[in-house]
Design a protein around this motif. Structure first.
Motif, PDB file in Angstrom:
ATOM      1  N   GLN A 131       5.944   7.425   7.373  1.00  0.00           N
ATOM      2  CA  GLN A 131       7.395   7.236   7.413  1.00  0.00           C
ATOM      3  C   GLN A 131       8.115   8.570   7.644  1.00  0.00           C
ATOM      4  OE1 GLN A 131       7.515   4.813   3.604  1.00  0.00           O
ATOM      5  NE2 GLN A 131       9.151   3.793   4.739  1.00  0.00           N
ATOM      6  N   ALA A 157       9.828   3.744  10.329  1.00  0.00           N
ATOM      7  CA  ALA A 157      10.129   4.048   8.928  1.00  0.00           C
ATOM      8  C   ALA A 157      10.926   2.934   8.249  1.00  0.00           C
ATOM      9  CB  ALA A 157      10.859   5.388   8.818  1.00  0.00           C
ATOM     10  N   GLU A 178       9.495   0.446   5.251  1.00  0.00           N
ATOM     11  CA  GLU A 178      10.208   0.425   3.966  1.00  0.00           C
ATOM     12  C   GLU A 178      10.565  -0.989   3.545  1.00  0.00           C
ATOM     13  OE1 GLU A 178      11.218   1.865   0.501  1.00  0.00           O
ATOM     14  OE2 GLU A 178      10.367   3.085   2.134  1.00  0.00           O
TER      15      GLU A 178
END
Length: 452
Positions: free
Chosen positions: A49, A418, A422
């Motif tokens: 990420q 990313a 998440e």
């Protein structure tokens, strides 16, 4: 047919890089030494990420703080549009900034400062009835035509920006004075988006409008692709809403959007524009779902968790079956979506548009839907070492069949990694976007059942 599939194929003959750096933090310096191994999968995901977020941080265009359309690490490659920033890719990158703050890759203060810079720039930049163009010239904020007639508002790309800005607003709504000022600025931009203008007087929403060519692009948003978020935001607008009938008669084609296609026994539920039997490129399962939580929504046409999960799984199973017998395809190496390829830019997907090219973002941004399959792919891609890896993470695409890759990146591919990882790990962006009271009202207006 699909905007990305036609316009970009020609325009991606251009190339872009950025050498600008912000001095507050160098993620590049933090990740310069590529680890050989990780203590856990969680540690590996942190690293992945962080590096891919770096495209929007160290890699940002200097004046705007936004994402360059593309970055080439190959200095022998023509660098003739390095100042061009992309609105859609920047929208995904804005979501990445929230991830970076929440994961403490950057400080809250650094993130807020960058977000103020971005929002101030977007306020000054060219807009067309409150809607940004596809491309902007970074130093000036003026429209950079994406095509001859695509020189005005691009509602789809702008909705990718606003989706993330509303996440930012929710994240900081109870913050300090500077953070609440940021929220006020975002609300102004949100309220100025004239969704109703983009109906062109019809019961549907149109993708483009030009001050010189009017509606000549003639692209009504009908049928399933990456643009569901447009109708959700349009129905949710507190100032320029679009009636629910445009969603049902336009987007859903009066109910004709439903399909009985079941590739690999997986019901698609919705007809994929131009890819009805096997499913389209995987960015259709990513872009609208940076904030919109598919786990929680269904309507008379589909359960959207089934839509995105079955799309990703069918892409995976197609690559495992590998009907064209490409080298490398399998359980550890899969993922077809729009990217660079051996034949230029292409919208890779199962079937005719499968060119033997794997695009890492396809599997990595599908983490919420296919966590085991995506983790296997991540570890395989990482095992290939520097051959497909550089400053901003995995290169855009590679082909083992043709022994091909180039050290090039595209914002639309790099910047979703990313945020979507998440959403798999914590649901951060899904929770933020779905907490917007306007979105809850808009979904209800469209007839969605929203799970708690």
């Amino acid at each position: 047919m699909w905007k990305y599939f036609c316009g970009l194929c020609a325009l991606f003959l251009l190339s872009c890089t950025s050498t600008s750096k912000e001095k507050t933090l160098s993620i590049t310096e933090q990740t310069a030494s590529r680890p050989d191994s990780f203590a856990s999968d969680s540690v590996m995901l942190d690293y992945i990420q962080k590096v891919h977020f770096n495209y929007m941080w160290d890699g940002a265009e200097q004046t705007s703080g936004l994402a360059p359309e593309r970055i080439h690490l190959d200095r022998n490659y023509p660098q003739n549009d390095s100042s061009v920033v992309t609105t859609g890719g920047s929208g995904f990158g804005i979501a990445g900034i929230l991830v970076a703050i929440d994961r403490k890759f950057i400080s809250r203060e650094e993130g807020v400062a960058r977000l103020h810079k971005i929002v101030d720039y977007l306020t000054r930049a060219d807009r067309f009835h409150g809607v940004w163009p596809h491309w902007l010239d970074g130093p000036t904020g003026k429209v950079k035509p994406f095509g001859t007639k695509d020189d005005g508002g691009d509602l789809v790309e702008s909705c990718f920006v606003m989706q993330s800005l509303l996440c930012v607003r929710q994240y900081f709504e109870n913050g300090n004075q500077e953070e609440q000022q940021l929220c006020t600025k975002i609300n102004k931009l949100w309220h100025e988006m004239e969704f109703d203008w983009y109906q062109n007087g019809k019961d549907v929403i149109y993708w483009h409008w030009s001050p010189y060519y009017g509606w000549e692009m003639n692209f009504p948003l009908e049928g399933y692709n990456e643009a569901l978020i447009v109708y959700v935001l349009a129905a949710s607008s507190p100032t320029h809403p679009v009636p629910a009938s445009a969603y049902h008669n336009g987007w859903a084609r009066g109910g004709d959007i439903k399909t009985s296609a079941t590739p690999y026994g997986l019901p698609l539920e919705l007809k994929h524009n131009g890819a009805e039997e096997l499913g389209g490129p995987l960015f259709w399962a990513h872009y609208s779902y940076i904030g919109l939580d598919p786990r929680k929504i269904k309507d008379r046409y589909a359960d959207y968790w089934n839509v995105v999960r079955n799309h990703a799984l069918s892409d995976y199973r197609y690559c495992v079956e590998n009907p064209k017998k490409y080298k490398g395809y399998g359980e550890n190496c899969w993922g077809l979506t729009a990217s660079y390829s051996v034949k230029g830019y292409a919208a890779h997907c199962p079937g005719e548009n499968d060119l033997g090219v794997i695009t890492p973002t396809a599997a990595l941004s599908s983490f919420p839907y296919t966590p085991e399959e995506s983790m296997r792919a991540l570890k395989y891609f990482y095992s290939k070492g520097d051959s497909i890896w550089g400053t901003y993470g995995f290169y855009d695409a590679f082909s083992e069949t043709d022994n091909w890759t180039v050290p090039h990146y595209l914002a639309i591919d790099q910047c979703t990694i990313a945020p979507m990882i998440e959403n798999y790990r914590s649901g951060l962006l899904w929770n933020l976007f779905m907490s917007c009271p306007e979105i809850q009202a808009g979904l209800k207006n469209l007839g969605f059942e929203v799970k708690k």
